[in-house]
Design a protein around this motif. Structure first.
Motif, mmCIF file in Angstrom:
data_model
loop_
_atom_site.group_PDB
_atom_site.id
_atom_site.type_symbol
_atom_site.label_atom_id
_atom_site.label_comp_id
_atom_site.label_asym_id
_atom_site.label_seq_id
_atom_site.Cartn_x
_atom_site.Cartn_y
_atom_site.Cartn_z
ATOM 1 N N GLN A 117 60.473 40.134 66.177
ATOM 2 C CA GLN A 117 59.692 40.050 67.420
ATOM 3 C C GLN A 117 59.454 41.451 67.970
ATOM 4 O OE1 GLN A 117 61.503 37.623 70.427
ATOM 5 N NE2 GLN A 117 59.744 37.783 71.810
ATOM 6 N N LEU A 118 58.186 41.771 68.102
ATOM 7 C CA LEU A 118 57.830 43.098 68.611
ATOM 8 C C LEU A 118 57.767 43.061 70.134
ATOM 9 C CD1 LEU A 118 54.989 44.057 66.095
ATOM 10 C CD2 LEU A 118 57.411 44.682 66.020
ATOM 11 N N PRO A 119 58.268 44.102 70.788
ATOM 12 C CA PRO A 119 58.230 44.116 72.261
ATOM 13 C C PRO A 119 56.792 44.186 72.746
ATOM 14 C CG PRO A 119 58.918 46.252 71.445
ATOM 15 C CD PRO A 119 58.866 45.345 70.243
ATOM 16 N N PRO A 120 56.496 43.514 73.833
ATOM 17 C CA PRO A 120 55.121 43.549 74.337
ATOM 18 C C PRO A 120 54.746 44.962 74.790
ATOM 19 C CG PRO A 120 56.577 42.542 75.946
ATOM 20 C CD PRO A 120 57.417 42.735 74.714
ATOM 21 N N TYR A 121 53.467 45.228 74.702
ATOM 22 C CA TYR A 121 52.968 46.554 75.114
ATOM 23 C C TYR A 121 53.088 46.686 76.624
ATOM 24 C CZ TYR A 121 49.784 50.431 75.930
ATOM 25 O OH TYR A 121 49.238 51.621 76.340
ATOM 26 N N PRO A 122 53.793 47.689 77.093
ATOM 27 C CA PRO A 122 54.016 47.824 78.546
ATOM 28 C C PRO A 122 52.809 48.322 79.311
ATOM 29 C CG PRO A 122 55.021 49.655 77.396
ATOM 30 C CD PRO A 122 54.484 48.741 76.328
ATOM 31 N N GLY A 123 51.748 48.611 78.637
ATOM 32 C CA GLY A 123 50.548 49.098 79.323
ATOM 33 C C GLY A 123 50.354 50.586 79.181
ATOM 34 N N SER A 124 51.401 51.295 78.935
ATOM 35 C CA SER A 124 51.313 52.740 78.701
ATOM 36 C C SER A 124 52.623 53.209 78.110
ATOM 37 C CB SER A 124 51.020 53.511 80.008
ATOM 38 O OG SER A 124 52.098 53.344 80.915
ATOM 39 N N GLY A 125 52.623 54.389 77.554
ATOM 40 C CA GLY A 125 53.863 54.949 77.025
ATOM 41 C C GLY A 125 54.074 54.566 75.581
ATOM 42 N N ARG A 126 55.114 53.803 75.286
ATOM 43 C CA ARG A 126 55.545 53.558 73.914
ATOM 44 C C ARG A 126 54.625 52.573 73.195
ATOM 45 N NH1 ARG A 126 61.240 50.760 72.792
ATOM 46 N NH2 ARG A 126 60.017 49.004 73.556
ATOM 47 N N LEU A 127 54.361 52.874 71.912
ATOM 48 C CA LEU A 127 53.589 51.992 71.050
ATOM 49 C C LEU A 127 54.405 51.712 69.789
ATOM 50 C CD1 LEU A 127 51.442 54.227 72.410
ATOM 51 C CD2 LEU A 127 49.813 52.691 71.310
ATOM 52 N N VAL A 128 54.278 50.483 69.249
ATOM 53 C CA VAL A 128 55.098 50.048 68.108
ATOM 54 C C VAL A 128 54.178 49.552 66.999
ATOM 55 C CG1 VAL A 128 56.895 48.459 67.329
ATOM 56 C CG2 VAL A 128 57.025 49.460 69.613
ATOM 57 N N ARG A 129 54.615 49.852 65.746
ATOM 58 C CA ARG A 129 53.886 49.311 64.602
ATOM 59 C C ARG A 129 54.867 49.109 63.456
ATOM 60 N NH1 ARG A 129 48.653 52.476 62.722
ATOM 61 N NH2 ARG A 129 50.184 54.127 62.310
ATOM 62 N N VAL A 130 54.688 47.984 62.735
ATOM 63 C CA VAL A 130 55.513 47.670 61.571
ATOM 64 C C VAL A 130 54.647 47.791 60.319
ATOM 65 C CG1 VAL A 130 56.864 45.879 60.388
ATOM 66 C CG2 VAL A 130 57.013 46.129 62.884
ATOM 67 N N ILE A 131 55.166 48.521 59.355
ATOM 68 C CA ILE A 131 54.474 48.645 58.060
ATOM 69 C C ILE A 131 55.166 47.704 57.078
ATOM 70 C CG2 ILE A 131 53.766 50.244 56.224
ATOM 71 C CD1 ILE A 131 54.049 52.537 58.217
ATOM 72 N N LEU A 132 54.431 46.697 56.632
ATOM 73 C CA LEU A 132 54.969 45.692 55.718
ATOM 74 C C LEU A 132 54.968 46.207 54.288
ATOM 75 C CD1 LEU A 132 53.205 42.567 57.271
ATOM 76 C CD2 LEU A 132 55.568 43.336 57.617
ATOM 77 N N PRO A 133 55.725 45.508 53.362
ATOM 78 C CA PRO A 133 55.791 45.987 51.976
ATOM 79 C C PRO A 133 54.428 46.062 51.298
ATOM 80 C CG PRO A 133 57.585 44.469 52.400
ATOM 81 C CD PRO A 133 56.709 44.413 53.602
ATOM 82 N N ASP A 134 53.497 45.214 51.667
ATOM 83 C CA ASP A 134 52.195 45.249 51.005
ATOM 84 C C ASP A 134 51.248 46.292 51.613
ATOM 85 O OD1 ASP A 134 51.757 44.147 53.463
ATOM 86 O OD2 ASP A 134 50.792 42.302 52.712
ATOM 87 N N GLY A 135 51.739 47.089 52.568
ATOM 88 C CA GLY A 135 50.932 48.125 53.177
ATOM 89 C C GLY A 135 50.225 47.708 54.437
ATOM 90 N N SER A 136 50.238 46.405 54.782
ATOM 91 C CA SER A 136 49.608 45.955 56.025
ATOM 92 C C SER A 136 50.506 46.287 57.199
ATOM 93 C CB SER A 136 49.341 44.451 55.960
ATOM 94 O OG SER A 136 50.578 43.752 55.770
ATOM 95 N N THR A 137 49.968 46.155 58.386
ATOM 96 C CA THR A 137 50.715 46.541 59.596
ATOM 97 C C THR A 137 50.689 45.415 60.612
ATOM 98 O OG1 THR A 137 48.752 47.540 60.581
ATOM 99 C CG2 THR A 137 50.177 48.986 59.269
ATOM 100 N N ARG A 138 51.695 45.412 61.505
ATOM 101 C CA ARG A 138 51.762 44.488 62.636
ATOM 102 C C ARG A 138 51.918 45.311 63.905
ATOM 103 N NH1 ARG A 138 56.741 41.135 62.498
ATOM 104 N NH2 ARG A 138 55.756 40.245 64.359
ATOM 105 N N THR A 139 51.238 44.914 64.959
ATOM 106 C CA THR A 139 51.354 45.572 66.260
ATOM 107 C C THR A 139 51.404 44.521 67.342
ATOM 108 O OG1 THR A 139 48.948 45.732 66.412
ATOM 109 C CG2 THR A 139 50.097 47.649 65.505
ATOM 110 N N PRO A 140 52.000 44.828 68.492
ATOM 111 C CA PRO A 140 52.037 43.854 69.602
ATOM 112 C C PRO A 140 50.620 43.567 70.079
ATOM 113 C CG PRO A 140 53.644 45.600 69.945
ATOM 114 C CD PRO A 140 52.774 46.034 68.812
ATOM 115 N N ALA A 141 50.480 42.372 70.644
ATOM 116 C CA ALA A 141 49.176 41.971 71.155
ATOM 117 C C ALA A 141 48.785 42.852 72.337
ATOM 118 C CB ALA A 141 49.220 40.517 71.590
ATOM 119 N N GLY A 142 47.524 43.214 72.360
ATOM 120 C CA GLY A 142 46.994 44.010 73.473
ATOM 121 C C GLY A 142 47.307 45.478 73.399
ATOM 122 N N GLN A 143 47.990 45.933 72.369
ATOM 123 C CA GLN A 143 48.347 47.353 72.253
ATOM 124 C C GLN A 143 47.169 48.126 71.689
ATOM 125 O OE1 GLN A 143 52.293 48.846 70.714
ATOM 126 N NE2 GLN A 143 51.018 49.423 68.969
#
Length: 480
Positions: free
Chosen positions: A80-106
């Motif tokens: 579970q990725l933390p929700p985007y707080p609106g500013s500041g920290r950004l998160v991204r997950v790089i999966l084994p197949d090279g695709s990425t996941r990011t929180p909604a609205g980031q």
């Protein structure tokens, strides 16, 4: 052809030299403070930027480790990725197949870089990198987790640096203004003695009062400057006093021969107008009168020449040069014999070298011989000896006359001084004074004593100098 670019530095230099000392000190103080503030701002900006960068990177590493711990238990695809707080920290997950996941609205991050992809594939454990886009800059930390990677990013924020820079700019401007004021105050305080010194010098120049010395105040350079000016004023006082005494003495000495000359000429003119010149004065008396007139004119000419020489002081077109004093003495003796045909001069001179002005030294030697010739009996020669002493050159001129009375010795070299026994002899009393001035100008000393023949012995000691050329063995011989 002159370069146009070279004119500007010269103009700036001329402009700077025309500024007052106060203005220079003010500008220097303000410039020094401005340079100091600029250097301090650069150093503080670098330190602050480094500190903020280290703090942000440490925070990214801490956040990445927390997220990596959760991903290891739940898996990269389901963590579970933390929700985007609106500013500041950004998160991204790089999966084994090279695709990425990011929180909604980031907001979208820059594409995964090749270096970050290698971290996700296990080439390295982590990576810290900076990404600069047209609008935003990011600092991104990539941490190897499972079969992929976790990325935590933070938008670069230059606002603290900008606020710091603005604050430093304002502080710098205040410091420059304050520095200029302080520099002007320091200049005014430091130059106050110079102002008083200038006012005193202007007062002396306006009043012509050389006796009004400048009060000694302050210390260090100011005191030395005041002392130098007071010494200069003292030298000017002495020079003016000497000029006044010379003028007074000259007027006194000129009065008698001029009066006698005027009376004799008036007598001749009056008798000539009456037509009784031939009957009133005998041929013998007329011849004696004309001879007296010629002698008085010659005396006045000699006096005028000697006064001119004294008034010139040490000013001369001659330059000092190495010379053989024996040549000067021989030339002076030859000139003395031509002026006084009955004068006999016995020379005993050795080739010795001095550094001096030939004409001035010849005039001094001639005066010594003339003075001795006045006193020496007709059957006794004036003896002139020149030899080398201990580091000096010694010139002695003596006569067989009555000598100089002990009471007259201290004043022999004074201007216009003539002993009672010399009143009836020709001369102005300036010859020996000129000798002393020339000798002193050459760093020597003139003294008077009694010769072995009972007359006066005048001695001159001058510093010896190396000869201009090597002397041959036959040159250093006595000239008889």
């Amino acid at each position: 052809m002159s370069r146009p670019g070279g004119r500007e530095p010269r103009r700036l230099t001329r402009w700077w030299r025309r500024r007052s000392l106060r203005m220079r000190m003010t500008v220097i103080a303000a410039t020094a403070i401005a340079a100091s503030v600029f250097v301090a701002f650069q150093a503080a900006s670098e330190l602050l930027d480094g500190e903020l960068r280290n703090t942000a990177e440490n925070q990214l590493r801490a956040d990445s480790r927390v997220l990596a711990t959760n991903a290891e238990s739940a898996g990269l695809a389901r963590v579970q990725l933390p929700p985007y707080p609106g500013s500041g920290r950004l998160v991204r997950v790089i999966l084994p197949d090279g695709s990425t996941r990011t929180p909604a609205g980031q907001p979208a991050l820059p594409p995964v870089s090749e270096q970050a992809g290698r971290v996700a594939r296990g080439a390295s454990a982590d990576l810290m990198e900076s990404k600069d886009s047209d609008e935003d800059g990011y600092r991104i930390y990539t941490l190897r987790t499972g079969d992929g990677a976790i990325q935590v990013a933070h938008a670069a924020d230059d606002s603290p640096i900008n606020r710091f820079g603005l604050g430093m700019l304002l502080s710098g401007l205040l410091c420059v203004v304050g520095g200029a004021l302080v520099g002007r105050a320091v200049a005014r305080t430091g130059l106050a003695p110079i102002d008083r010194l200038t006012a005193a010098a202007v007062r002396v120049a306006n009043t012509r009062d050389l006796d009004a010395g400048i009060p000694d105040e302050g210390g260090g350079e100011i005191r030395r400057l005041i002392q130098a000016i007071n010494d200069m004023l003292a030298a000017l006082r002495d020079s003016r006093r000497a000029q006044r005494l010379l003028a007074e003495d000259a007027a006194h000495e000129l009065k008698t021969p001029l009066t006698s000359l005027r009376l004799n000429i008036e007598l001749l003119v009056r008798l000539d107008r009456r037509g009784t010149l031939d009957t009133a004065i005998s041929a013998e008396s007329r011849t004696r009168l004309l001879n007296d007139l010629g002698a008085q004119v010659a005396e006045l000419s000699t006096l005028a020449a000697e006064l001119t020489d004294l008034a010139r002081g040490d000013v001369s077109d001659e330059s000092a040069e190495p010379l053989d004093l024996a040549d000067v003495v021989v030339a002076a003796a030859t000139q003395a014999r031509s002026r006084l045909p009955g004068l006999e001069v016995a020379l005993d001179v050795t080739s010795v070298w001095v550094s001096g002005r030939p004409a001035a030294l010849q005039r001094a030697v001639l005066n010594l011989i003339d003075n001795a010739g006045k006193w020496s009996p007709t059957d006794q020669p004036v003896q002139v000896r020149l030899h080398a002493g201990a580091g000096a050159v010694v010139l002695e001129v003596d006569d067989a006359g009555p000598g100089i009375d002990a009471t007259d010795v201290p004043r022999v070299f004074d201007r216009f001084y003539r002993a009672d026994s010399a009143r009836a002899l020709p001369g102005s009393g300036l010859g020996l004074s000129i000798v002393q001035r020339v000798v002193h100008a050459h760093g020597g000393r003139a003294t008077v004593g009694r010769s072995a023949r009972g007359g006066a012995l005048l001695r001159v000691d001058l510093p010896a100098a190396a000869p201009a050329a090597r002397l041959t063995a036959g040159e250093d011989t006595a000239v008889r």
